[in-house]
Design a protein around this motif. Structure first.
Motif, PDB file in Angstrom:
ATOM      1  N   GLY A 221      86.471   9.285  14.734  1.00  0.00           N
ATOM      2  CA  GLY A 221      87.900   9.261  14.992  1.00  0.00           C
ATOM      3  C   GLY A 221      88.473  10.651  15.177  1.00  0.00           C
ATOM      4  N   ARG A 222      87.605  11.668  15.272  1.00  0.00           N
ATOM      5  CA  ARG A 222      88.091  13.043  15.440  1.00  0.00           C
ATOM      6  C   ARG A 222      88.328  13.317  16.915  1.00  0.00           C
ATOM      7  N   SER A 223      89.577  13.635  17.263  1.00  0.00           N
ATOM      8  CA  SER A 223      89.873  13.874  18.677  1.00  0.00           C
ATOM      9  C   SER A 223      89.117  15.106  19.176  1.00  0.00           C
ATOM     10  N   ASP A 224      88.845  16.068  18.256  1.00  0.00           N
ATOM     11  CA  ASP A 224      88.140  17.282  18.697  1.00  0.00           C
ATOM     12  C   ASP A 224      86.655  17.015  18.962  1.00  0.00           C
ATOM     13  N   ASP A 225      86.176  15.802  18.654  1.00  0.00           N
ATOM     14  CA  ASP A 225      84.782  15.432  18.942  1.00  0.00           C
ATOM     15  C   ASP A 225      84.668  14.625  20.233  1.00  0.00           C
ATOM     16  N   ASN A 226      85.787  14.352  20.875  1.00  0.00           N
ATOM     17  CA  ASN A 226      85.751  13.407  21.991  1.00  0.00           C
ATOM     18  C   ASN A 226      86.150  13.997  23.333  1.00  0.00           C
TER      19      ASN A 226
ATOM     20  N   GLN B  80     100.697  22.331  10.452  1.00  0.00           N
ATOM     21  CA  GLN B  80     100.399  23.656  11.015  1.00  0.00           C
ATOM     22  C   GLN B  80      98.999  23.683  11.618  1.00  0.00           C
ATOM     23  N   ALA B  81      98.040  23.129  10.872  1.00  0.00           N
ATOM     24  CA  ALA B  81      96.634  23.198  11.292  1.00  0.00           C
ATOM     25  C   ALA B  81      96.368  22.361  12.542  1.00  0.00           C
ATOM     26  N   LYS B  82      97.068  21.253  12.636  1.00  0.00           N
ATOM     27  CA  LYS B  82      96.796  20.267  13.686  1.00  0.00           C
ATOM     28  C   LYS B  82      96.855  20.873  15.094  1.00  0.00           C
ATOM     29  N   ALA B  83      97.830  21.730  15.309  1.00  0.00           N
ATOM     30  CA  ALA B  83      98.022  22.307  16.640  1.00  0.00           C
ATOM     31  C   ALA B  83      96.786  23.087  17.076  1.00  0.00           C
ATOM     32  N   TYR B  84      96.141  23.744  16.137  1.00  0.00           N
ATOM     33  CA  TYR B  84      94.956  24.545  16.466  1.00  0.00           C
ATOM     34  C   TYR B  84      93.724  23.662  16.586  1.00  0.00           C
TER      35      TYR B  84
ATOM     36  N   GLY C  83      95.764  14.185   7.494  1.00  0.00           N
ATOM     37  CA  GLY C  83      95.857  12.750   7.199  1.00  0.00           C
ATOM     38  C   GLY C  83      97.103  12.429   6.388  1.00  0.00           C
ATOM     39  N   ASN C  84      97.477  13.367   5.519  1.00  0.00           N
ATOM     40  CA  ASN C  84      98.668  13.170   4.682  1.00  0.00           C
ATOM     41  C   ASN C  84      99.926  13.769   5.300  1.00  0.00           C
ATOM     42  N   ASP C  85      99.753  14.316   6.492  1.00  0.00           N
ATOM     43  CA  ASP C  85     100.872  14.876   7.240  1.00  0.00           C
ATOM     44  C   ASP C  85     101.691  15.885   6.421  1.00  0.00           C
ATOM     45  N   THR C  86     100.973  16.714   5.672  1.00  0.00           N
ATOM     46  CA  THR C  86     101.637  17.753   4.871  1.00  0.00           C
ATOM     47  C   THR C  86     102.056  18.911   5.799  1.00  0.00           C
ATOM     48  N   PRO C  87     102.915  19.812   5.331  1.00  0.00           N
ATOM     49  CA  PRO C  87     103.269  20.974   6.158  1.00  0.00           C
ATOM     50  C   PRO C  87     102.020  21.764   6.591  1.00  0.00           C
TER      51      PRO C  87
ATOM     52  N   GLY D 267      86.989  22.310   6.964  1.00  0.00           N
ATOM     53  CA  GLY D 267      87.273  21.247   7.942  1.00  0.00           C
ATOM     54  C   GLY D 267      87.768  19.985   7.247  1.00  0.00           C
ATOM     55  N   ASP D 268      87.064  19.589   6.163  1.00  0.00           N
ATOM     56  CA  ASP D 268      87.487  18.398   5.400  1.00  0.00           C
ATOM     57  C   ASP D 268      88.870  18.607   4.784  1.00  0.00           C
TER      58      ASP D 268
END
Ligand code: ADP
Length: 199
Positions: free
Chosen positions: A133-138, A49-53, A41-45, A33-34
């Motif tokens: 600040g985690r959207s998945d916690d809110n 990819q992970a963000k969508a999930y 946070g670094n907006d890497t490829p 998760g971290d």
């Protein structure tokens, strides 16, 4: 070496306890998760990819997660041991981890599962959401979805390691210090057994 899986539902306190355990036992802490949050946070490829999930409360596909985990393990060739936190979350991930440990000439020694009921974890995640600040916690639906996925896809990982006699349950309700003490007792028992067997 002592390689541990810290297991439990979202919000069960794995990250909190792992931070204390690495200090005490000098282990390398790997939290998928971290790692994903760092990549996002670094907006890497990989992060993109992970963000969508993650935003939907879904698991990131095994292929991506396993590749990231392997890379991270290989960055620590001299580790005295690892604490895996949030991994494995599926049976293919469990199989990949066993294979990776075998390649490194070692093994998983224990899976320590924090037991916390749904009402308590929902409360903890909501509280964490106020500051993380985690959207998945809110979002209530997303939190519930994560818990459902845990029950359907992740609890079989407990049984997977239980077949090898490695899974242990720990009461995950109480003070942080109480839970740390319970985990420490289990880990001490594992390391004492290793010493008795000649390391
Ligand atoms: P929690 O504290 O809620 O368990 P984590 O920080 O461990 O959350 O993980 C956050 C999100 O990152 C998960 O909901 C999932 O989308 C993704 N993730 C983390 N670890 C894995 C994994 N091993 N396999 C697939 N997805 C993962």
């Amino acid at each position: 070496m002592v390689n541990l899986i810290l297991f439990g539902p979202p919000g069960s306190g794995k990250g909190t306890q792992a931070a204390l355990l690495v200090e005490k036992y000098k282990l390398v802490h790997i939290s998928t998760g971290d790692l994903f949050r760092f990549e996002m946070g670094n907006d890497t490829p990989l992060g993109q990819q992970a963000k969508a999930y993650i935003a939907k409360g879904e698991l990131v596909p095994d292929e991506i997660t396993i590749g990231m985990l392997r890379n991270k393990v290989h960055k620590h060739p001299d580790a005295e041991g690892f604490i895996f936190d949030g991994f494995p979350r599926t049976i293919p991930q469990a199989e990949a981890l066993e294979q990776l440990m075998a390649e490194e000439g070692t093994d998983i020694h224990a899976l320590l599962a924090l037991q916390v009921d749904d009402a308590e974890i929902i409360g903890r995640i909501r509280l964490r959401g106020e500051t993380s600040g985690r959207s998945d916690d809110n979002d209530e639906k997303i939190i519930q979805h994560r818990i459902d996925i845990y029950k359907n896809e992740t609890t079989p990982v407990f049984d997977f390691f239980a077949r090898e006699g490695k899974s242990q349950r720990i009461d995950g309700v109480g003070t942080v210090a109480d839970i740390f003490e319970r985990l420490s007792q289990k880990i001490d028992a594992i390391t004492n057994k290793q010493l008795a067997n000649g390391g």
